[in-house]
Write a protein that holds these residues in place. Structure first.
Motif, mmCIF file in Angstrom:
data_model
loop_
_atom_site.group_PDB
_atom_site.id
_atom_site.type_symbol
_atom_site.label_atom_id
_atom_site.label_comp_id
_atom_site.label_asym_id
_atom_site.label_seq_id
_atom_site.Cartn_x
_atom_site.Cartn_y
_atom_site.Cartn_z
ATOM 1 N N MET A 116 -44.846 25.028 37.875
ATOM 2 C CA MET A 116 -43.920 24.406 37.241
ATOM 3 C C MET A 116 -42.809 24.056 38.590
ATOM 4 S SD MET A 116 -41.142 25.108 34.154
ATOM 5 C CE MET A 116 -41.305 26.697 34.542
ATOM 6 N N ASN A 117 -42.392 22.708 38.482
ATOM 7 C CA ASN A 117 -41.588 22.313 39.733
ATOM 8 C C ASN A 117 -40.211 22.628 39.263
ATOM 9 O OD1 ASN A 117 -40.206 21.223 41.844
ATOM 10 N ND2 ASN A 117 -41.480 19.352 41.661
ATOM 11 N N TRP A 118 -39.315 23.372 40.032
ATOM 12 C CA TRP A 118 -37.930 23.591 39.486
ATOM 13 C C TRP A 118 -37.148 22.320 39.630
ATOM 14 C CZ3 TRP A 118 -33.914 22.897 42.516
ATOM 15 C CH2 TRP A 118 -33.923 22.501 43.848
ATOM 16 N N LYS A 119 -37.276 21.170 40.446
ATOM 17 C CA LYS A 119 -36.768 20.048 40.554
ATOM 18 C C LYS A 119 -36.896 19.307 39.173
ATOM 19 C CE LYS A 119 -36.375 19.547 45.576
ATOM 20 N NZ LYS A 119 -36.910 18.614 46.513
ATOM 21 N N PHE A 148 -37.948 20.333 36.235
ATOM 22 C CA PHE A 148 -37.284 21.381 35.213
ATOM 23 C C PHE A 148 -35.739 20.981 35.290
ATOM 24 C CE2 PHE A 148 -35.520 25.204 33.403
ATOM 25 C CZ PHE A 148 -36.015 25.002 32.278
ATOM 26 N N THR A 149 -35.073 21.004 36.144
ATOM 27 C CA THR A 149 -33.594 20.830 36.339
ATOM 28 C C THR A 149 -33.339 19.624 35.965
ATOM 29 O OG1 THR A 149 -33.535 22.434 38.195
ATOM 30 C CG2 THR A 149 -31.704 20.987 37.854
ATOM 31 N N ILE A 150 -34.082 18.276 36.376
ATOM 32 C CA ILE A 150 -33.775 17.114 35.903
ATOM 33 C C ILE A 150 -34.006 16.591 34.357
ATOM 34 C CG2 ILE A 150 -34.534 14.709 36.390
ATOM 35 C CD1 ILE A 150 -34.982 15.417 39.253
ATOM 36 N N THR A 151 -35.183 17.299 34.054
ATOM 37 C CA THR A 151 -35.344 16.964 32.484
ATOM 38 C C THR A 151 -34.363 18.072 31.732
ATOM 39 O OG1 THR A 151 -37.170 18.783 32.693
ATOM 40 C CG2 THR A 151 -37.744 16.613 32.922
ATOM 41 N N THR A 152 -33.937 18.972 32.188
ATOM 42 C CA THR A 152 -33.030 19.688 31.348
ATOM 43 C C THR A 152 -31.661 19.125 31.377
ATOM 44 O OG1 THR A 152 -34.131 21.684 32.100
ATOM 45 C CG2 THR A 152 -31.805 22.043 31.201
ATOM 46 N N LEU A 153 -31.286 18.399 32.671
ATOM 47 C CA LEU A 153 -30.037 17.766 32.482
ATOM 48 C C LEU A 153 -30.014 16.493 31.657
ATOM 49 C CD1 LEU A 153 -28.795 18.190 36.318
ATOM 50 C CD2 LEU A 153 -27.784 19.137 34.435
ATOM 51 N N TRP A 154 -31.240 15.799 31.785
ATOM 52 C CA TRP A 154 -31.514 14.563 31.023
ATOM 53 C C TRP A 154 -31.403 15.067 29.501
ATOM 54 C CZ3 TRP A 154 -30.726 9.650 32.111
ATOM 55 C CH2 TRP A 154 -31.252 8.580 30.997
ATOM 56 N N PHE A 155 -31.971 16.279 29.024
ATOM 57 C CA PHE A 155 -31.864 16.768 27.823
ATOM 58 C C PHE A 155 -30.662 16.949 27.219
ATOM 59 C CE2 PHE A 155 -32.162 20.174 24.776
ATOM 60 C CZ PHE A 155 -32.781 19.861 23.856
ATOM 61 N N LEU A 156 -29.907 17.675 28.111
ATOM 62 C CA LEU A 156 -28.296 17.839 27.497
ATOM 63 C C LEU A 156 -27.696 16.514 27.538
ATOM 64 C CD1 LEU A 156 -27.593 20.907 29.978
ATOM 65 C CD2 LEU A 156 -28.029 21.011 27.344
ATOM 66 N N LEU A 157 -27.567 15.680 28.440
ATOM 67 C CA LEU A 157 -27.053 14.300 28.265
ATOM 68 C C LEU A 157 -27.473 13.582 27.105
ATOM 69 C CD1 LEU A 157 -25.353 12.079 29.853
ATOM 70 C CD2 LEU A 157 -27.428 11.154 30.568
ATOM 71 N N SER A 158 -28.652 13.627 26.779
ATOM 72 C CA SER A 158 -29.191 12.953 25.625
ATOM 73 C C SER A 158 -28.551 13.253 24.382
ATOM 74 C CB SER A 158 -30.884 12.812 25.571
ATOM 75 O OG SER A 158 -31.261 12.264 26.703
ATOM 76 N N ILE A 159 -28.564 15.019 24.367
ATOM 77 C CA ILE A 159 -28.087 15.367 23.090
ATOM 78 C C ILE A 159 -26.537 15.031 22.848
ATOM 79 C CG2 ILE A 159 -27.028 17.912 22.370
ATOM 80 C CD1 ILE A 159 -30.214 17.411 21.658
ATOM 81 N N PHE A 160 -25.747 15.045 24.053
ATOM 82 C CA PHE A 160 -24.652 14.701 24.206
ATOM 83 C C PHE A 160 -24.524 13.327 23.482
ATOM 84 C CE2 PHE A 160 -20.818 12.745 26.077
ATOM 85 C CZ PHE A 160 -19.797 13.295 25.466
ATOM 86 N N MET A 161 -25.037 12.462 24.082
ATOM 87 C CA MET A 161 -24.777 11.083 23.814
ATOM 88 C C MET A 161 -25.344 10.554 22.417
ATOM 89 S SD MET A 161 -23.689 9.553 26.213
ATOM 90 C CE MET A 161 -23.739 7.714 25.715
ATOM 91 N N ILE A 162 -26.257 11.150 22.008
ATOM 92 C CA ILE A 162 -26.841 11.236 20.418
ATOM 93 C C ILE A 162 -25.514 11.785 19.402
ATOM 94 C CG2 ILE A 162 -28.363 11.903 18.461
ATOM 95 C CD1 ILE A 162 -30.359 11.853 20.840
ATOM 96 N N ALA A 163 -25.146 12.927 19.865
ATOM 97 C CA ALA A 163 -24.161 13.450 18.967
ATOM 98 C C ALA A 163 -22.916 12.507 18.706
ATOM 99 C CB ALA A 163 -23.733 14.880 19.437
#
Length: 105
Positions: free
Chosen positions: A1-4, A6-21
């Motif tokens: 698993m590439n940490w970069k 994982f970090t990018i997808t986690t940040l995009w996931f958090l941004l997506s959760i915020f924007m959806i909410a």
């Protein structure tokens, strides 16, 4: 698993959760006080004049496209990516359609 990755997808996931909410929030939800307006269904039925979900639901669905694309590609498919995609889609559905399905029934 590439940490970069994982970090990018986690940040995009958090941004997506915020924007959806943020984009699925009805300003009429603040009027729920428990006395006259008891539930979201009451607020939606009494105060809703302009429903912007027809614009914001497809807009936020586009935030899920990178997750869907990466999940469908065999080269990038990992368990955490599949879990994030399912969680995002379920959260998107609940915020835009699921919580109001009970009102319409």
């Amino acid at each position: 698993m590439n940490w970069k990755k994982f970090t990018i997808t986690t940040l995009w996931f958090l941004l997506s959760i915020f924007m959806i909410a943020y984009l699925s929030y009805f300003k009429e939800e603040q009027y729920i006080d428990g006395d006259e307006v008891k539930t979201l269904c009451d607020a939606y039925r009494i105060f809703m004049v302009d429903d912007i979900r027809a614009f914001t639901a497809p807009l936020t669905l586009m935030l899920l496209l990178p997750f869907i694309w990466l999940t469908l590609r065999k080269k990038h498919r990992t368990l955490y990516l599949i879990v994030m995609t399912v969680i995002l889609f379920a959260f998107w559905y609940w915020r835009f359609f699921g919580r109001l399905q009970l009102c319409l029934a």
